[in-house]
Design a protein around this motif. Structure first.
Motif, short mmCIF file in Angstrom:
data_model
loop_
_atom_site.label_atom_id
_atom_site.label_comp_id
_atom_site.label_asym_id
_atom_site.label_seq_id
_atom_site.Cartn_x
_atom_site.Cartn_y
_atom_site.Cartn_z
N LYS A 1 20.09 4.45 33.01
CA LYS A 1 19.14 4.59 34.12
C LYS A 1 19.59 3.77 35.33
N GLU A 2 20.13 2.59 35.08
CA GLU A 2 20.62 1.76 36.19
C GLU A 2 21.78 2.45 36.88
N PHE A 3 22.67 3.04 36.06
CA PHE A 3 23.81 3.78 36.61
C PHE A 3 23.32 4.97 37.45
N GLY A 4 22.31 5.66 36.95
CA GLY A 4 21.78 6.82 37.66
C GLY A 4 21.13 6.45 38.98
N GLN A 5 20.45 5.29 39.02
CA GLN A 5 19.81 4.86 40.27
C GLN A 5 20.85 4.65 41.37
N VAL A 6 22.03 4.13 40.95
CA VAL A 6 23.11 3.90 41.93
C VAL A 6 23.63 5.24 42.47
N LEU A 7 23.62 6.28 41.62
CA LEU A 7 24.20 7.57 42.00
C LEU A 7 23.19 8.54 42.63
N GLU A 8 21.92 8.17 42.70
CA GLU A 8 20.88 9.10 43.15
C GLU A 8 21.19 9.72 44.50
N ALA A 9 21.52 8.91 45.49
CA ALA A 9 21.75 9.43 46.84
C ALA A 9 22.91 10.41 46.87
N ARG A 10 24.01 10.07 46.15
CA ARG A 10 25.18 10.96 46.15
C ARG A 10 24.89 12.25 45.38
N ALA A 11 24.08 12.14 44.31
CA ALA A 11 23.69 13.34 43.58
C ALA A 11 22.86 14.27 44.47
N ARG A 12 21.97 13.68 45.24
CA ARG A 12 21.16 14.47 46.16
C ARG A 12 22.04 15.17 47.19
N ALA A 13 23.08 14.47 47.66
CA ALA A 13 23.99 15.05 48.64
C ALA A 13 24.72 16.26 48.07
N VAL A 14 25.09 16.21 46.78
CA VAL A 14 25.76 17.34 46.15
C VAL A 14 24.81 18.55 46.08
N LEU A 15 23.55 18.29 45.74
CA LEU A 15 22.58 19.39 45.63
C LEU A 15 22.30 20.04 46.98
N ARG A 16 22.25 19.25 48.01
CA ARG A 16 21.83 19.76 49.32
C ARG A 16 23.00 20.15 50.23
N ALA A 17 24.21 19.90 49.82
CA ALA A 17 25.37 20.13 50.70
C ALA A 17 25.55 21.61 51.00
N VAL A 18 25.86 21.95 52.25
CA VAL A 18 26.24 23.31 52.60
C VAL A 18 27.66 23.53 52.12
N ALA A 19 28.07 24.79 52.05
CA ALA A 19 29.35 25.12 51.42
C ALA A 19 30.54 24.32 51.97
N PRO A 20 30.70 24.19 53.30
CA PRO A 20 31.88 23.46 53.80
C PRO A 20 31.87 21.97 53.41
N GLU A 21 30.71 21.42 53.10
CA GLU A 21 30.62 19.99 52.78
C GLU A 21 30.54 19.73 51.27
N TYR A 22 30.56 20.82 50.51
CA TYR A 22 30.34 20.66 49.07
C TYR A 22 31.45 19.85 48.38
N HIS A 23 32.69 20.16 48.68
CA HIS A 23 33.81 19.49 48.01
C HIS A 23 33.78 17.98 48.27
N ALA A 24 33.52 17.61 49.51
CA ALA A 24 33.49 16.17 49.85
C ALA A 24 32.34 15.47 49.15
N ALA A 25 31.18 16.13 49.08
CA ALA A 25 30.02 15.53 48.41
C ALA A 25 30.29 15.37 46.92
N LEU A 26 30.94 16.36 46.32
CA LEU A 26 31.27 16.30 44.90
C LEU A 26 32.27 15.16 44.64
#
Length: 521
Positions: free
Chosen positions: A472-497
Motif C-alpha cells: 500500500k505504501e508503494f502504491g501511494q507513491v505511484l498513484e499520480a503516475r498511475a493516474r497519468a497512464v489512465l488519462r493520457a491521450v495517445a501521443p502521451e501514452y508511451h511517456a506516461a507508461l
C-alpha cells in the motif's frame, strides 16, 4: 331451402299450450310502443286480432280467418284452429341470421308471421312478424324481455341500447359526452387502423383497432342484432380507416386515401367477413396505392413523418449505433417505409434483408470484420440490434486501441500495466477495477502498482484488505503516475507508461514495434 319433417308430440303440445295462452289475450302478439310511435296502425291490428280471438271456439270461422287479412291475424287464426283440432303437424325449418327457425304451416300467412305467432314468447321471434312493417318505415327492437316499436323514429328504447352495449364483443371505453365507444388502444389515442360502426338512432359510434379486431367477431351484428329498420346500412353505417396521424402535408398519400370499396363493405354487412378480416382486406386494398406514392414517406407506429428523416429517427428512440445505421440506409430513401411499432430494432429488421452490408458498414469500417458481423447476424435473425451493438463496441474498441503505441516486447510488469490501461479505455473505471482484481498476482511489483491504480480510480479503500502495508505504501507513491497512464491521450501514452514503470523500478521494460507491424502489447 326450407326443410320439412314430422313434428314430435312435444311440438304438438307446445302449439296447443301457446294457443291456450293467446286465447286469453292478444297483447303478446303486439309490440310495446315508445313515445315516438303513433298508436293508430297498431290499434287497427289489435282490432283484427281481437276479431280472431272472439272466434276462438268457432272452427269454421277460424278456418276462414286463417286465409285472409293481416298475416299476423291469419297466423293467429291458424294456431287457434289447430288447438281445436290438434293433429301431428308437419314442421318446416328455414334459415335466419344466427341459425334456423322452425314452424308448423297452419294458415295461409307467410312463414315469418307463423313463427311470430307460434313463438311469440320470444321477442326475437315475434320480431319476424313485423319485418314487412320495417320495410315500410317502422323501426322495431327486440330486447330479451319485449319487442318495441318506435314508429318512424330511429331512436331505440333505452333497454335495447343498454343490452347491445352489454353484449359488445370487445372491451370498450365510453368517451363521456362524445357518444363514442373505443377499444383500449384507440381510447389511449394510439393511431391504429380501425373499424367503425355507427348507430345513428342511438347517436353513438363504436370503434375497434386492428390489434383488437378478431376473425371470429362481428361488431355490426352485435349492435344490430334484434333490430329491424327500414334502412339497415344507413342506420348502422360501416367504415374502415388507416387512421394514420399524418405530418406529411396535403400532398402526402395518407391525405388522399379512399375508404373501403363498396363490394368489400357489402361482404362485411352480409356477414361474409369478420371484423379482423374486413380490416385486413381493406389494408390489402389500399396497400398498392400507398406503395406507389412518389417521394419518401416514413411511418412509425401509425404516425407519418413524410420525408422528415430526423423526426422519424427520433420517434424510433434509437441508440447512437442504431441511429447511425438507419441514417446510412434511409438518407435519400425515396419510397414508402413503415414499421408497425416505433422501435429502431423493428426498422433494422425490416431493412436488413436488402441492406445488411450497408447497415454494418455504417458502424464497422474494416470490410473483412463487417463481413463477419453480417454473417453472424444472418445466422441469428431477430437479434440484429443486439449484434450491431456488439459490433459497434468492438469496432470502436479496436479503433481506440489502435491509436495507442504498439510494442514488440514487454516485460511481465509492463505487460500487466498496459493491459489494465487498455481495459480502462474500452470498459471504463468499472472494467479496469474488475481487471485489476482478476489479474492481481500473488506476489511481485504488480501488486504495489495495482494498489496505485486502485487509488487513482478512487477504489483503494474498498480493496485495501488485499494488500500488505508495504504494497500500500508503494502504491501511494505511484498513484499520480498511475493516474497519468489512465488519462493520457495517445501521443502521451508511451511517456506516461515509461514514467510509471521507472518509478516502480522496472527498467528496460519493452520496445516499440515498427509502424507497419501487426504486433500489439
Amino acid at each position: 331451402m326450407a326443410r320439412i319433417r314430422k313434428a314430435s308430440g312435444v311440438r304438438e303440445q307446445d302449439l296447443v299450450a301457446r294457443a291456450k295462452a293467446l286465447k286469453g289475450s292478444v297483447d303478446p302478439l303486439l309490440p310495446k310502443r315508445t313515445p315516438d310511435c303513433p298508436p293508430e296502425r297498431f290499434e287497427r291490428l289489435r282490432t283484427e286480432l281481437e276479431s280472431v280471438r272472439e272466434a276462438a271456439d268457432d272452427a269454421a270461422r277460424l278456418a276462414r280467418l286463417s286465409r285472409w287479412g293481416e298475416p299476423m291475424a291469419r297466423a293467429y287464426a291458424g294456431l287457434l284452429h289447430f288447438a281445436l283440432e290438434p293433429t301431428t303437424p308437419v314442421v318446416v325449418a328455414f334459415p335466419v341470421a344466427g341459425g334456423e327457425v322452425s314452424y308448423a304451416p297452419l294458415s295461409r300467412a307467410d312463414r315469418e308471421a307463423e313463427v311470430a305467432v307460434q313463438q311469440s314468447d320470444d321477442p326475437a321471434r315475434l320480431l319476424l312478424g313485423y319485418i314487412d312493417w320495417s320495410r315500410k318505415g317502422f323501426h322495431f327492437f327486440a330486447t330479451r324481455k319485449a319487442l318495441w316499436c318506435s314508429g318512424k323514429s330511429s331512436r331505440p328504447p333505452a333497454e335495447f341500447v343498454a343490452e347491445r352495449i352489454e353484449n359488445l364483443p370487445y372491451r370498450m371505453a365510453d368517451a363521456p359526452g362524445r357518444g363514442r365507444f373505443d377499444c383500449p388502444h384507440l381510447a389511449a389515442g394510439e393511431p391504429r387502423p380501425l373499424l367503425e360502426v355507427g348507430w345513428r338512432g342511438a347517436e353513438k359510434t363504436f370503434r375497434v383497432c386492428q390489434r383488437c379486431a378478431k376473425d371470429d367477431r362481428h361488431l355490426l351484428s352485435s349492435l344490430s342484432d334484434g333490430a329491424a329498420v327500414p334502412d339497415p346500412e344507413g342506420e348502422f353505417p360501416v367504415d374502415a380507416r388507416l387512421n394514420v396521424l399524418c405530418h406529411g402535408g396535403a400532398e402526402c398519400v395518407h391525405a388522399q386515401l379512399p375508404g373501403p370499396a363498396r363490394a368489400l363493405l357489402k361482404r362485411y354487412v352480409m356477414g361474409r367477413l369478420a371484423d379482423g378480416q374486413l380490416l385486413d382486406a381493406y389494408l390489402a386494398e389500399i396497400r398498392p396505392r400507398i406503395e406507389r406514392a412518389s417521394g419518401a414517406t416514413l411511418v412509425a407506429g401509425g404516425v407519418c413523418y413524410g420525408g422528415d428523416l430526423a423526426a422519424f429517427l427520433d420517434a424510433l428512440n434509437p441508440s447512437p449505433v442504431e441511429r447511425k445505421a438507419l441514417h446510412r440506409v434511409l438518407d435519400g430513401y425515396g419510397a414508402y417505409f413503415e414499421v408497425d411499432e416505433p422501435a429502431a430494432s423493428r426498422a433494422l429488421e425490416r431493412l436488413w434483408a436488402d441492406n445488411a452490408e450497408e447497415i454494418v458498414g455504417a458502424i464497422v469500417s474494416d470490410s473483412e470484420e463487417a463481413r463477419r458481423w453480417v454473417e453472424e447476424a444472418r445466422a441469428s435473425p431477430g437479434r440484429i440490434a443486439e449484434i450491431l451493438k456488439r459490433a459497434a463496441r468492438m469496432s470502436s474498441d479496436r479503433e481506440l486501441l489502435g491509436t495507442l503505441p504498439r510494442y514488440a516486447h514487454l516485460v511481465r510488469e509492463a505487460e500487466w500495466v498496459d493491459r489494465i490501461a487498455r481495459q480502462f479505455r474500452t470498459h471504463g473505471e468499472a472494467g479496469a477495477e474488475r481487471a485489476i482484481v482478476q489479474l492481481l498476482p500473488r506476489e511481485g511489483k504488480e501488486r504495489g502498482i495495482a494498489y496505485g491504480f486502485l487509488l487513482a480510480l478512487g477504489r483503494g479503500a474498498s480493496h485495501a484488505w488485499q494488500f500488505s502495508p508495504t504494497e500500500k505504501e508503494f502504491g501511494q507513491v505511484l498513484e499520480a503516475r498511475a493516474r497519468a497512464v489512465l488519462r493520457a491521450v495517445a501521443p502521451e501514452y508511451h511517456a506516461a507508461l515509461d514514467a510509471l514503470l521507472h518509478a516502480a523500478g522496472v527498467a528496460d521494460w519493452g520496445t516499440l514495434a515498427p509502424p507497419d507491424s501487426g504486433e500489439n502489447g
